[in-house]
Design a protein around this motif. Sequence first.
Motif, mmCIF file in Angstrom:
data_model
loop_
_atom_site.group_PDB
_atom_site.id
_atom_site.type_symbol
_atom_site.label_atom_id
_atom_site.label_comp_id
_atom_site.label_asym_id
_atom_site.label_seq_id
_atom_site.Cartn_x
_atom_site.Cartn_y
_atom_site.Cartn_z
ATOM 1 N N LYS A 63 0.855 -1.194 0.000
ATOM 2 C CA LYS A 63 0.000 0.000 0.000
ATOM 3 C C LYS A 63 0.887 1.240 0.000
ATOM 4 O O LYS A 63 1.825 1.342 0.785
ATOM 5 N N GLU A 114 0.378 5.290 0.444
ATOM 6 C CA GLU A 114 -0.574 6.339 0.827
ATOM 7 C C GLU A 114 0.106 7.691 0.729
ATOM 8 O O GLU A 114 1.251 7.851 1.161
ATOM 9 N N THR A 127 4.902 3.881 2.187
ATOM 10 C CA THR A 127 4.706 2.559 1.609
ATOM 11 C C THR A 127 4.753 1.520 2.713
ATOM 12 O O THR A 127 5.630 1.565 3.575
ATOM 13 N N THR A 187 -7.366 1.342 -5.952
ATOM 14 C CA THR A 187 -7.010 2.693 -5.528
ATOM 15 C C THR A 187 -8.185 3.263 -4.752
ATOM 16 O O THR A 187 -9.336 2.870 -4.954
ATOM 17 N N THR A 196 -4.719 6.347 -1.843
ATOM 18 C CA THR A 196 -4.110 5.048 -1.568
ATOM 19 C C THR A 196 -4.070 4.234 -2.848
ATOM 20 O O THR A 196 -5.053 4.186 -3.593
ATOM 21 N N ASP A 197 -2.932 3.613 -3.079
ATOM 22 C CA ASP A 197 -2.742 2.723 -4.227
ATOM 23 C C ASP A 197 -2.251 1.395 -3.660
ATOM 24 O O ASP A 197 -1.218 1.362 -2.984
ATOM 25 N N ALA A 198 -2.990 0.317 -3.862
ATOM 26 C CA ALA A 198 -2.630 -0.980 -3.295
ATOM 27 C C ALA A 198 -2.477 -2.016 -4.402
ATOM 28 O O ALA A 198 -3.295 -2.077 -5.321
#
Length: 130
Positions: free
Chosen positions: A17, A19, A28, A90, A111-113
């Motif tokens: 993740k 953020e 991260t 996301t 957030t990108d996961a």
Amino acid sequence: MITEADLPNLKAGKWQKVESDGVSKAETSTYCEAGKPLRMAKPAKEQCAKFEIKRTFLGGIVMDMQCGDPGKYEITAHASASGDFNSHMTSDTTMSVNVPGQAPVTTKVHTDATYLGPCDAGEKASDLDN
């Protein structure tokens, strides 16, 4: 509208993740996911005039909330999540807090996961108590 029971599950396994709030350096982290449904729970101690969860045309999720104690404070939030929830997702959240006599405070988080694979042997899923 949909309920929390209708929310998608993230694939069980290890996720990374990233953020960012647009101000500080992006953070991260990695964590082990049990595969339970996403949570967008209504705050337990807040009085909420509005709390809605909807599914978008393309399968994403949108949550809108307006809570507070009249004359004391108001919290509004808008969150959206999209992706296939198996390999990538996301989300974007904007929350504003208004207290009479004070300047409003607004925070935004992106957030990108990304799914990395199975959890490490013996690693406990971080969402088991959710």
